[in-house]
Design a protein around this motif. Structure first.
Motif, PDB file in Angstrom:
ATOM      1  N   ARG A 213       0.844  -1.197   0.000  1.00 15.94           N
ATOM      2  CA  ARG A 213       0.000   0.000   0.000  1.00 15.94           C
ATOM      3  C   ARG A 213       0.876   1.242   0.000  1.00 15.94           C
ATOM      4  NH1 ARG A 213      -2.775  -0.043   5.199  1.00 15.94           N
ATOM      5  NH2 ARG A 213      -4.262   1.470   4.422  1.00 15.94           N
ATOM      6  N   GLN A 214       0.353   2.292  -0.633  1.00 13.80           N
ATOM      7  CA  GLN A 214       1.075   3.561  -0.622  1.00 13.80           C
ATOM      8  C   GLN A 214       0.762   4.270   0.690  1.00 13.80           C
ATOM      9  OE1 GLN A 214       0.358   5.964  -4.055  1.00 13.80           O
ATOM     10  NE2 GLN A 214       1.867   7.497  -3.483  1.00 13.80           N
ATOM     11  N   ILE A 215       1.371   3.794   1.755  1.00 10.73           N
ATOM     12  CA  ILE A 215       1.110   4.338   3.086  1.00 10.73           C
ATOM     13  C   ILE A 215       1.781   5.710   3.210  1.00 10.73           C
ATOM     14  CG2 ILE A 215       0.796   2.090   4.174  1.00 10.73           C
ATOM     15  CD1 ILE A 215       3.725   2.196   5.006  1.00 10.73           C
ATOM     16  N   PRO A 216       1.417   6.491   4.241  1.00 10.49           N
ATOM     17  CA  PRO A 216       1.966   7.848   4.333  1.00 10.49           C
ATOM     18  C   PRO A 216       3.494   7.916   4.266  1.00 10.49           C
ATOM     19  CG  PRO A 216       0.192   7.569   5.912  1.00 10.49           C
ATOM     20  CD  PRO A 216       0.399   6.234   5.287  1.00 10.49           C
ATOM     21  N   LEU A 217       4.189   6.898   4.765  1.00  6.89           N
ATOM     22  CA  LEU A 217       5.655   6.951   4.709  1.00  6.89           C
ATOM     23  C   LEU A 217       6.176   6.926   3.268  1.00  6.89           C
ATOM     24  CD1 LEU A 217       6.822   4.604   7.623  1.00  6.89           C
ATOM     25  CD2 LEU A 217       7.198   7.071   7.422  1.00  6.89           C
ATOM     26  N   ALA A 218       5.341   6.455   2.328  1.00  6.53           N
ATOM     27  CA  ALA A 218       5.823   6.338   0.946  1.00  6.53           C
ATOM     28  C   ALA A 218       6.291   7.692   0.418  1.00  6.53           C
ATOM     29  CB  ALA A 218       4.739   5.749   0.051  1.00  6.53           C
ATOM     30  N   ARG A 219       5.609   8.766   0.832  1.00  6.94           N
ATOM     31  CA  ARG A 219       5.966  10.053   0.237  1.00  6.94           C
ATOM     32  C   ARG A 219       7.298  10.605   0.742  1.00  6.94           C
ATOM     33  NH1 ARG A 219       2.071  14.340  -0.169  1.00  6.94           N
ATOM     34  NH2 ARG A 219       3.898  15.607  -0.432  1.00  6.94           N
ATOM     35  N   ILE A 220       7.813  10.081   1.835  1.00  7.81           N
ATOM     36  CA  ILE A 220       9.119  10.567   2.265  1.00  7.81           C
ATOM     37  C   ILE A 220      10.197   9.501   2.114  1.00  7.81           C
ATOM     38  CG2 ILE A 220       8.392  12.429   3.802  1.00  7.81           C
ATOM     39  CD1 ILE A 220       8.600  10.458   6.103  1.00  7.81           C
TER      40      ILE A 220
ATOM     41  N   SER B  43      -8.347   0.599  -5.612  1.00  5.99           N
ATOM     42  CA  SER B  43      -7.776   1.558  -6.553  1.00  5.99           C
ATOM     43  C   SER B  43      -8.894   2.158  -7.391  1.00  5.99           C
ATOM     44  CB  SER B  43      -6.762   0.863  -7.452  1.00  5.99           C
ATOM     45  OG  SER B  43      -7.442   0.056  -8.390  1.00  5.99           O
ATOM     46  N   ALA B  44      -8.646   3.352  -7.916  1.00 10.33           N
ATOM     47  CA  ALA B  44      -9.655   4.045  -8.711  1.00 10.33           C
ATOM     48  C   ALA B  44     -10.024   3.204  -9.926  1.00 10.33           C
ATOM     49  CB  ALA B  44      -9.139   5.412  -9.131  1.00 10.33           C
ATOM     50  N   ALA B  45      -9.028   2.542 -10.508  1.00 10.36           N
ATOM     51  CA  ALA B  45      -9.291   1.757 -11.713  1.00 10.36           C
ATOM     52  C   ALA B  45     -10.248   0.599 -11.407  1.00 10.36           C
ATOM     53  CB  ALA B  45      -7.967   1.215 -12.270  1.00 10.36           C
ATOM     54  N   ASP B  46      -9.996  -0.084 -10.284  1.00 10.54           N
ATOM     55  CA  ASP B  46     -10.882  -1.182  -9.908  1.00 10.54           C
ATOM     56  C   ASP B  46     -12.290  -0.678  -9.629  1.00 10.54           C
ATOM     57  OD1 ASP B  46      -8.971  -3.131 -10.198  1.00 10.54           O
ATOM     58  OD2 ASP B  46      -8.318  -3.033  -8.105  1.00 10.54           O
ATOM     59  N   ALA B  47     -12.371   0.464  -8.968  1.00  8.64           N
ATOM     60  CA  ALA B  47     -13.685   1.016  -8.637  1.00  8.64           C
ATOM     61  C   ALA B  47     -14.458   1.307  -9.916  1.00  8.64           C
ATOM     62  CB  ALA B  47     -13.529   2.279  -7.808  1.00  8.64           C
ATOM     63  N   GLU B  48     -13.759   1.872 -10.888  1.00  9.67           N
ATOM     64  CA  GLU B  48     -14.430   2.213 -12.133  1.00  9.67           C
ATOM     65  C   GLU B  48     -14.968   0.951 -12.790  1.00  9.67           C
ATOM     66  OE1 GLU B  48     -12.174   5.065 -14.437  1.00  9.67           O
ATOM     67  OE2 GLU B  48     -13.306   4.371 -16.195  1.00  9.67           O
TER      68      GLU B  48
ATOM     69  N   ARG C 129     -13.601   3.508  -0.251  1.00 12.92           N
ATOM     70  CA  ARG C 129     -12.690   4.628  -0.072  1.00 12.92           C
ATOM     71  C   ARG C 129     -11.623   4.553  -1.162  1.00 12.92           C
ATOM     72  NH1 ARG C 129     -10.257   6.160   5.761  1.00 12.92           N
ATOM     73  NH2 ARG C 129     -12.447   6.599   6.119  1.00 12.92           N
ATOM     74  N   LEU C 130     -11.438   5.642  -1.884  1.00 10.38           N
ATOM     75  CA  LEU C 130     -10.426   5.676  -2.942  1.00 10.38           C
ATOM     76  C   LEU C 130      -9.365   6.664  -2.507  1.00 10.38           C
ATOM     77  CD1 LEU C 130     -12.846   6.102  -5.983  1.00 10.38           C
ATOM     78  CD2 LEU C 130     -11.971   3.986  -5.025  1.00 10.38           C
ATOM     79  N   ASN C 131      -8.182   6.187  -2.184  1.00 14.35           N
ATOM     80  CA  ASN C 131      -7.170   7.151  -1.763  1.00 14.35           C
ATOM     81  C   ASN C 131      -5.781   6.841  -2.309  1.00 14.35           C
ATOM     82  OD1 ASN C 131      -6.693   4.934  -0.269  1.00 14.35           O
ATOM     83  ND2 ASN C 131      -7.054   5.859   1.727  1.00 14.35           N
ATOM     84  N   ASP C 132      -5.733   6.193  -3.434  1.00  9.31           N
ATOM     85  CA  ASP C 132      -4.451   5.893  -4.091  1.00  9.31           C
ATOM     86  C   ASP C 132      -3.539   5.011  -3.251  1.00  9.31           C
ATOM     87  OD1 ASP C 132      -5.310   7.630  -5.996  1.00  9.31           O
ATOM     88  OD2 ASP C 132      -4.149   9.326  -5.219  1.00  9.31           O
ATOM     89  N   ARG C 133      -4.059   4.430  -2.171  1.00  9.47           N
ATOM     90  CA  ARG C 133      -3.145   3.657  -1.346  1.00  9.47           C
ATOM     91  C   ARG C 133      -2.945   2.240  -1.865  1.00  9.47           C
ATOM     92  NH1 ARG C 133      -3.522   4.740   5.078  1.00  9.47           N
ATOM     93  NH2 ARG C 133      -3.220   6.972   5.016  1.00  9.47           N
ATOM     94  N   THR C 134      -4.047   1.595  -2.263  1.00  9.06           N
ATOM     95  CA  THR C 134      -3.913   0.220  -2.723  1.00  9.06           C
ATOM     96  C   THR C 134      -3.702   0.184  -4.223  1.00  9.06           C
ATOM     97  OG1 THR C 134      -6.291   0.224  -2.609  1.00  9.06           O
ATOM     98  CG2 THR C 134      -5.155  -1.092  -0.972  1.00  9.06           C
TER      99      THR C 134
ATOM    100  N   ALA D 161      -3.938  -1.740  -8.049  1.00  9.09           N
ATOM    101  CA  ALA D 161      -5.006  -2.456  -8.736  1.00  9.09           C
ATOM    102  C   ALA D 161      -4.979  -3.915  -8.305  1.00  9.09           C
ATOM    103  CB  ALA D 161      -4.820  -2.338 -10.234  1.00  9.09           C
ATOM    104  N   GLY D 162      -6.169  -4.479  -8.090  1.00 13.08           N
ATOM    105  CA  GLY D 162      -6.261  -5.890  -7.735  1.00 13.08           C
ATOM    106  C   GLY D 162      -6.138  -6.165  -6.248  1.00 13.08           C
ATOM    107  N   THR D 163      -5.923  -5.116  -5.450  1.00 15.83           N
ATOM    108  CA  THR D 163      -5.756  -5.320  -4.011  1.00 15.83           C
ATOM    109  C   THR D 163      -6.825  -4.535  -3.251  1.00 15.83           C
ATOM    110  OG1 THR D 163      -3.383  -5.449  -4.386  1.00 15.83           O
ATOM    111  CG2 THR D 163      -4.095  -5.209  -2.117  1.00 15.83           C
ATOM    112  N   LEU D 164      -7.333  -5.136  -2.183  1.00 19.41           N
ATOM    113  CA  LEU D 164      -8.295  -4.459  -1.318  1.00 19.41           C
ATOM    114  C   LEU D 164      -7.714  -4.416   0.087  1.00 19.41           C
ATOM    115  CD1 LEU D 164     -11.469  -6.545  -2.240  1.00 19.41           C
ATOM    116  CD2 LEU D 164     -10.814  -4.347  -3.241  1.00 19.41           C
ATOM    117  N   PHE D 165      -8.100  -3.389   0.840  1.00 15.36           N
ATOM    118  CA  PHE D 165      -7.677  -3.323   2.249  1.00 15.36           C
ATOM    119  C   PHE D 165      -8.891  -3.037   3.123  1.00 15.36           C
ATOM    120  CE2 PHE D 165      -6.745  -0.625   5.914  1.00 15.36           C
ATOM    121  CZ  PHE D 165      -5.831  -1.408   6.603  1.00 15.36           C
ATOM    122  N   ILE D 166      -9.019  -3.782   4.216  1.00 13.83           N
ATOM    123  CA  ILE D 166     -10.108  -3.543   5.179  1.00 13.83           C
ATOM    124  C   ILE D 166      -9.528  -3.536   6.590  1.00 13.83           C
ATOM    125  CG2 ILE D 166     -12.219  -4.488   6.212  1.00 13.83           C
ATOM    126  CD1 ILE D 166     -13.081  -5.538   3.669  1.00 13.83           C
ATOM    127  N   PRO D 167      -9.884  -2.522   7.405  1.00 11.29           N
ATOM    128  CA  PRO D 167      -9.449  -2.542   8.803  1.00 11.29           C
ATOM    129  C   PRO D 167     -10.316  -3.528   9.599  1.00 11.29           C
ATOM    130  CG  PRO D 167     -10.761  -0.586   8.371  1.00 11.29           C
ATOM    131  CD  PRO D 167     -10.664  -1.325   7.070  1.00 11.29           C
TER     132      PRO D 167
END
Ligand code: SF4
Ligand code: SF4
Ligand code: SF4
Ligand code: FES
Ligand code: FES
Lengths: 185, 891
Positions: free
Chosen positions: B407-414, B808-813, B837-842, B844-850
Motif C-alpha cells: 500500500r502507498q502508506i503515508p511513509l511512501a511520500r518521504i 484503486s480508482a481503476a478497480d472502482a471504475e 474509499r479511494l485514496n491511491d493507497r492500494t 489495482a487488484g488489491t483491497l484493504f479492510i481494517p
C-alpha cells in the motif's frame, strides 16, 4: 454584450489533466534542481513561468519531489508577492494606484472596470479573458492616471476610455471565437 | 559547567545551551510565549528579552547561547517597558473572553499579563476575522486567538513530523493553515494534538477539557510503543491526558489514541462490575464467592489437556505470570497462549531460530542513528505512531528510508525508494536483495565469518533470485530491487523495521528469517542504528510472551520440554509440570470443535473479533463444556461464557508492562477500581486456591519477585529500581546491570547467528476467477484492535466511525462503484458491508479492510490457514470479490 462574472473555482475543472501536465513538467524540469529545501523558491518560479500561476497540483508535486509537506511549500510561496494562485486571464489589465494616478482619478477607473468586468481587483473573469490588477506607481506619472493592458501603456485614462479599450478587446475576442467555430465546421 | 551572573548573583549551571535555559536552571523566571524545551528556538515573541553586558540592545534569551562569565539582567525598567509594549500589541487584537475561554487558567498570555502587572489595554481593540475550524472531533481551532508564536507549526514539523500546518502569508495578514486551506480534518493532520498541547492561547483547545485536581502517569493501554501518559483525575474520573516528558520510550509524545481516546472507556457505563453466571440464554448477577465457586466447580472436572487458557497482551507481566502458572501448575497442562500468536508468533519463532532471541534487537530511538531505515509491512505512522514520529525525525536529519509495502502508506511520500510488492511475496524480494548484494560483493565477509553459520546455504539459494526473477514474482521493478540492495548494503548503519505485514502469513517465519539473513549478511546487527526490529502491537504483548504465556516456553523463554528448566520451576512451584508443549490459540479453537478441548479460560481477549474466520470461532466456543471470560466489558466473546468475571482496567492497577523495545516500565494506579471489580491476579489466585493449588501472594510485587528468581533475563530488574524511576530493557542478569538496550553486541544470544536458506512459497489462497482480488487487512490510526476500548471514545469514533474498503480508482471504475458507495466484500468464508474509499493507497487488484468493526468484522473474511511453525494465521492475504449494493446511496 458579453457579461463577465467573477470566476468561482476554476481549479476544479480539468483537475486530472493539470495534474498530468504538472507531472510531465516536473519529470523533466526536476532534473535541474537538487532535492533540497533550497530548491523550493527556484522550483516555484520555474513552475510559475511554465504554468503562469501556481495551482495546488504544482505545490503538491513540488512537495512530493522535495519530500517536504505541501503546507510548507504553500507557506514559503505565500511569503513572496511574486506568486499567483489562480490562472491569469488572457488579457491582463493593470491600473496604477500610485499617488499621482490616485489624485487624478484612478479610483474611478478601477470602479468602472470592476463594474464592467464584474470582478474585483486581483480577480479573473469566469470566461478567463480578463484579470484585473492594481499596482503602486508604474513610474510614468506624467501620463497619470494610467492603465497597462497586456504590456501596453494607456495614459490619461478616464472611466470612458478604459471601458472603450475593454469593449474593443471583447469584440475582437468574440469575432475570433466565431471564426474558430466556422473553421471547425 | 558554566559560571555566570544573573541579576548580579553568581550562578553555576550545567548542560544548558541558551541564556533562557540557564535562567530556568537557576530558578529565575523569564516570560516566554514561543519557547518550548522540545522545539528549536524561534525568537518570535520577544518577551524573553534580557540585557547582557557587552551585547547591544535587548537580545532574546531563548536564541542567545550562554557563555562563561556572562552578566545577565533579566528585568529592569527598560526591559519591563518593552515587554509591556509587546504585550499591549498582542492584546490589541485578542478577544476579551478569558472567563469562557478553553485555556482559562492555562493561558500563556494570562501568565505574562499577570507577571507584567498589566492593568489596562492601551490600544483600541481591533477585531481579527478568522473562521473557526470545527472539523476535528478532538480539538477546536479558533485562530482569532492566535498570537503567531509558531509553536503549533513547529510541533507539527519537529515533533509529529508530518508538517500538516504552516504559516501562510505575512505581516498582519498571516494565518496558520493546512495545505490548500482545507479544514484540518481533510488535511494530512493526524489529530495527535501535539500542537494543541503546546498552544499558549485559546486558539487550539481540546474539545473536552475539565481541569484535573491531580495527575498520575501510567503506560498507554494501546500499542507496543509504550508511551507514558499523565492522566488528570477529577474526583474519580479521568478528565485529561498529556504526554509524560520524563519517559524515555516516548519523551512526552503521544498519538491521537493515547491523547484523546485512551480514557473514555475507563468510566464507561457498560463496564462490568459484578460477576455473571449463565442461566440458559441469559446471565444472572452473582456475588464473587458464588462466581468463583462456580468457576472452580466447572474447572475441577476438566483439568489436564482438555483445558486451555488464553492470557492477555493487555494485562501486566505479573498477571500473565500468575495466569500461566495457574494453567501449568493448577490445571496441569501447557495449553496457554495469547493473541501474540495472531501478530508476532512468527517473530518469536523466527528470530529465536536466527539470533536466539525473538524481540526487537535495538531500542526505538535508535532509528535516529540509522543512516538507512528499511521498513516493510509496517504502516508505522498509523500503527506505532510515536515510533513513526521518530522515523520522520530521522529522515529530516538525513537518514534514507527504503519502504517495501503493497500500500502507498503515508511513509511512501518521504521514502527514498518505495517498492510495491504483491502481498505474500516477501521472501522473493528479500532473496532478490541478497542476490544483488552478493553479486556486487557488498556483503560483510568478516562479520559473516566470525559471527554466523550457514552462510553458504543462503548464498546458494539466493543465486536463483536475480532481480528479474524477483520482479516476476513480486511485481517490483528489477532496477528498484538493485537500488534498494545497494542503498541498504552501502549504509554505515542500517536498521530493519517490520510488523504484521511480514508476520501474518503462512510464510511468516520464512519472512522473518529472510530479514534476519539480510541483516547478518551486511553485518547490521549489534550496533546502534542497526538490527531487526519487529514492532509489537499491544502495550504488553512483549511482556505476555516474556512471562511465558506461550505453550512451549515458561517465563524468560525457557523451554518447557527441557527437564532442567522444569525441575527449577517444579522446586519453587511444588508440582510436576507436564513436559509436552501445549496447543496454540489457533489449535485450541478448532480442537474445541472436535472435543479435544473442553474448557477455556479467557483473560482479557476477544477472539470473536480478532481471530481469523470468526464464524468458525463462534461455533467452537459454543461447543465448549465450560467457558470462563475475565474482562472489563461484556465483549462478543464474554457473551458466550458460562461465567464472566469483571476485572480492573489499566488505569486501576499497578504492575509492570514491557514495551516493544523490551523496556520494563512500572505503573501505579491512576484511579481506585470501580465498585465490584477485582484485580486479575487476585481472581486467578482465588480460583487456583479453590482448585486445591493454593497461591498466597500479597501483591504484584510478590509475583514479580518470584518470577525474576526463576527467569535469569529479569533477575536484575528489582521493584526498587523500577520504583526509583528507572525503566530497564531486559536481559538484565543482576541488580548492578544497566539492562541491554541493544542485543547481540559481541555475540548472538544463541552463540552464532544462523543463516537459514529460504525458498519462496505462494500464499495459501491466491486470487482466481471467482475471487479475483487480493484482500489484505490491518489497523488504522484512529482505532485499535477489536475496538472494545477505542470505539467507546467519542473523539476516535467521531474520526473513523465506519468500516471501509480501500481500492484503486481503476478497480472502482470497473466495478461501477464510487467513493461513498457501500459494497459487499465477499470471500469463501463470509461477507462484510463496507464504504468504498479511494485514496491511491492500494494498487489495482488489491483491497484493504481494517479489522476494528464488530458490525463488519473483517475476520469473517480472512483465511485461517496458518504458518507451519509459528501457527500464525494468514491475515494479510486472501482471495475476495466485491459486489455493489444496488440500493446504495451516497454517504
Ligand atoms: S494535531 Fe498533530 S498532525 Fe495535526 S496539526 Fe496538530 S501537530 Fe500536526
Ligand atoms: S495557534 Fe497557538 S501555538 Fe499556533 S501560533 Fe497560534 S498561538 Fe501559537
Ligand atoms: S497508541 Fe501507541 S503511539 Fe499512541 S500514545 Fe499509545 S503507546 Fe503511544
Ligand atoms: S502614480 Fe501612477 S504611474 Fe506613478
Ligand atoms: S520566548 Fe524568546 S522570543 Fe519568544
Amino acid at each position: 454584450m458579453t457579461k463577465h462574472t467573477k470566476k468561482s473555482s476554476r481549479s476544479s475543472s480539468g483537475k486530472s489533466s493539470i495534474a498530468q501536465r504538472v507531472e510531465q513538467w516536473l519529470r523533466i524540469a526536476g532534473n535541474s534542481f537538487s532535492k533540497a529545501r533550497e530548491s523550493i523558491i527556484p522550483l516555484l518560479q520555474a513552475a510559475q513561468s511554465e504554468f503562469g500561476f501556481l495551482p495546488n497540483e504544482v505545490m503538491e508535486a513540488i512537495a512530493r519531489f522535495l519530500r517536504v509537506p505541501p503546507a510548507q511549500i504553500q507557506g514559503v510561496a505565500s511569503f513572496y508577492s511574486q506568486f499567483r494562485y489562480e490562472a491569469p486571464g488572457k488579457h491582463r489589465v493593470t491600473v496604477c494606484r500610485g499617488t499621482a494616478c490616485h489624485v487624478r482619478g484612478s479610483g474611478r477607473v478601477v470602479d468602472e472596470l470592476t463594474m464592467w468586468l464584474g470582478i474585483k481587483p486581483q480577480e479573473t473573469s469566469t470566461d478567463g479573458l480578463f484579470t484585473l490588477e492594481t499596482v503602486a506607481c508604474v513610474g510614468s506619472c506624467a501620463l497619470a492616471p494610467l492603465m497597462v493592458v497586456d504590456g501596453k501603456v494607456h495614459g490619461r485614462q478616464t472611466p470612458a476610455t478604459a471601458r472603450k479599450t475593454m469593449e474593443k478587446i471583447s469584440m475582437a475576442e468574440s469575432e475570433a471565437n466565431h471564426g474558430d467555430k466556422e473553421d471547425a465546421v | 559547567m558554566i559560571h555566570l551572573t544573573i541579576d548580579r548573583r553568581p550562578v553555576t549551571v550545567e548542560n544548558v545551551k541558551t541564556v533562557l535555559d540557564a535562567c530556568r536552571e537557576a530558578g529565575v523566571y523569564i516570560p516566554t510565549l514561543c519557547a518550548d524545551p522540545d522545539l528549536a528556538p524561534f525568537g518570535a515573541c520577544r518577551l524573553c528579552i534580557v540585557k547582557i553586558e557587552g551585547l547591544r540592545g535587548l537580545p532574546t534569551a531563548c536564541t542567545t547561547s550562554v557563555a562563561d562569565g556572562m552578566k545577565v539582567i533579566t528585568e529592569d525598567e527598560d526591559i519591563r517597558d518593552v515587554r509591556t509594549m509587546t504585550m499591549q500589541l498582542l492584546l490589541s487584537d485578542h478577544p476579551q473572553d478569558c472567563l469562557t475561554c478553553g485555556k482559562n487558567g492555562l493561558c500563556g498570555l494570562q501568565e505574562v499579563a499577570e507577571y507584567l502587572g498589566l492593568r489596562n489595554r492601551t490600544f483600541r481593540l481591533l477585531e481579527r476575522k478568522a473562521e473557526p475550524d470545527n472539523s476535528n472531533p478532538c480539538f477546536e481551532i479558533n485562530y482569532a486567538k492566535c498570537i503567531f508564536c509558531g509553536k503549533c507549526v513547529r510541533a507539527c514539523a519537529e515533533i509529529n513530523g508530518s508538517g500538516a500546518i504552516d504559516f501562510l502569508g505575512r505581516g498582519f495578514r498571516t494565518e496558520i493553515m493546512p495545505f490548500a486551506r482545507l479544514p484540518i480534518r481533510e488535511s494530512i493532520c493526524e489529530s495527535c494534538g501535539e500542537c494543541v498541547e503546546r498552544c499558549p492561547t485559546g486558539a487550539l483547545v481540546p474539545r473536552r477539557f475539565l481541569s484535573p485536581d491531580r495527575e498520575a502517569s501510567t503506560v498507554c493501554p494501546y500499542c507496543g510503543v509504550g508511551c507514558r501518559i499523565l492522566y488528570g483525575v477529577r474526583g474519580s474520573t479521568i478528565v485529561s491526558a498529556r504526554g509524560d516528558r520524563s519517559a524515555p520510550a516516548s519523551r512526552g509524545r503521544l498519538c491521537v489514541k493515547g491523547r484523546y481516546g485512551s480514557f473514555d472507556f475507563v468510566g464507561n457505563k457498560e463496564r462490568l462490575c459484578t460477576p455473571l453466571i449463565r442461566e440458559g440464554d441469559t446471565f444472572r448477577e452473582a456475588d464473587w464467592d458464588e462466581a468463583l465457586a462456580a468457576v472452580a466447580a466447572g474447572l475441577s472436572r476438566l483439568r489436564g489437556d482438555v483445558f486451555g487458557g488464553l492470557a492477555s497482551a493487555k494485562v501486566t507481566n505479573e498477571d500473565n505470570y500468575i495466569f500461566q502458572k495457574f494453567v501449568r501448575a493448577a490445571m496441569g497442562t501447557n495449553n496457554v497462549d495469547h493473541c501474540a500468536r495472531l501478530c508476532h508468533a512468527s517473530t518469536v519463532a523466527g528470530l529465536a531460530l536466527s539470533f536466539g532471541s525473538g524481540a526487537m534487537t535495538n531500542p526505538s530511538t535508535d532509528v535516529l542513528s540509522a543512516d538507512v531505515i528499511l521498513i516493510t509491512g509496517s504502516n508505522t505512522t498509523e500503527n506505532h505512531p510515536v515510533i513513526g514520529y521518530m522515523i520522520r525525525e530521522a529522515i529530516s536529519r538525513g537518514s534514507k528510508l527504503i519502504l517495501f509495502d503493497p500500500r502507498q502508506i503515508p511513509l511512501a511520500r518521504i521514502s527514498a525508494i518505495w517498492c510495491r510488492q504483491r502481498p505474500g511475496t516477501d521472501v522473493a524480494w528479500i532473496n532478490g536483495l541478497m542476490h544483488v548484494i552478493l553479486r556486487e560483493g557488498l556483503h560483510k565477509k568478516s562479520f559473516i565469518d566470525e559471527r554466523t553459520e550457514g552462510f553458504e546455504d543462503v548464498a546458494r539459494i539466493v543465486e536463483a533470485y536475480s532481480p528479474e526473477r524477483a520482479e516476476e514474482i513480486t511485481g517490483i521493478p528489477a532496477a528498484d530491487i538493485v537500488d534498494a540492495a545497494r542503498m541498504y548494503a552501502g549504509a554505515e548503519n542500517a536498521s530493519i523495521i517490520y510488523s504484521m505485514g511480514i508476520t501474518q502469513h503462512t510464510t511468516g517465519v520464512d519472512n522473518v528469517r529472510s530479514l534476519a539473513n539480510l541483516a547478518m549478511m551486511t553485518g547490521n546487527i549489534g550496533r546502534p542504528g542497526t538490527g531487526v526490529n519487529p514492532l509489537r502491537g499491544q502495550n504488553n504483548v512483549q511482556g505476555a510472551c516474556d512471562m511465558g504465556s506461550l505453550p512451549n516456553v515458561i517465563s524468560g523463554y525457557q523451554q518447557v520440554s527441557d527437564e532442567k528448566v522444569r525441575e527449577k520451576f517444579e522446586k519453587v512451584w511444588g508440582v510436576t509440570i507436564p513436559a509436552k508443549p501445549g496447543m496454540t490459540v489457533t489449535e485450541m479453537i478448532p480442537a474445541a470443535l472436535t472435543g479435544k478441548i473442553k474448557a477455556l479460560y479467557i483473560m482479557g481477549e476477544n477472539p470473536m473479533l480478532s481471530d481469523p474466520d470468526v464464524h468458525h470461532v463462534e461455533k467452537a466456543l459454543r461447543a465448549l463444556d465450560f467457558l470462563v471470560v475475565q474482562d472489563i466489558f461484556l465483549t462478543e466473546t464474554a457473551r458466550l461464557a458460562d461465567v464472566v468475571l469483571p476485572a480492573t482496567s489499566f488505569a486501576e492497577r499497578d504492575g509492570t508492562y514491557t514495551n516493544t523495545e523490551r523496556r520494563v516500565q512500572l505503573t501505579k494506579p491512576v484511579l481506585p477500581p470501580v465498585m465490584g471489580v477485582r484485580q486479575d491476579w487476585e481472581i486467578i489466585q482465588d480460583i487456583s486456591t479453590l482448585l486445591g493449588y493454593p497461591m498466597r501472594y500479597n501483591s504484584r510485587r510478590d509475583i514479580w519477585d518470584e518470577m525474576r528468581s526463576l527467569a535469569p533475563s529479569f533477575a536484575g530488574i528489582s521493584w526498587e529500581r523500577l520504583e526509583a524511576g528507572g525503566s530497564i530493557c531486559w536481559p538484565c542478569p543482576d541488580e548492578s546491570h544497566p539492562g541491554t538496550p541493544i542485543l547481540h553486541r559481541e555475540r548472538f544470544t544463541r552463540g552464532k547467528g544462523h543463516f537459514a536458506p529460504i525458498d519462496y512459497r505462494q500464499a495459501d489462497e491466491m486470487p482466481d476467477t471467482d475471487y479475483p482480488f487480493i484482500l489484505t487487512t490491518g489497523r488504522i490510526l484512529e482505532q485499535f484492535h477489536t475496538g472494545t476500548m477505542t470505539r467507546k471514545s467519542e473523539a476516535l469514533e467521531g474520526l473513523e466511525p465506519e468500516c471501509f474498503v480501500e481500492m484503486s480508482a481503476a478497480d472502482a471504475e470497473q466495478l461501477g462503484v464510487m467513493k461513498g458507495n457501500h459494497v459487499q466484500v465477499i470471500t469463501r468464508r463470509g461477507a462484510v458491508r463496507a464504504l468504498v474509499r479511494l485514496n491511491d493507497r492500494t494498487g489495482a487488484g488489491t483491497l484493504f479492510i481494517p479489522f476494528h468493526y464488530v458490525e463488519a468484522a473483517a475476520n469473517e473474511l480472512t483465511n485461517a490457514a496458518y504458518d507451519p511453525i509459528a501457527k500464525i494465521p494468514e491475515f494479510k492475504v486472501c482471495a475476495a470479490r466485491v459486489e455493489k449494493i444496488e440500493s446504495s446511496t451516497s454517504p
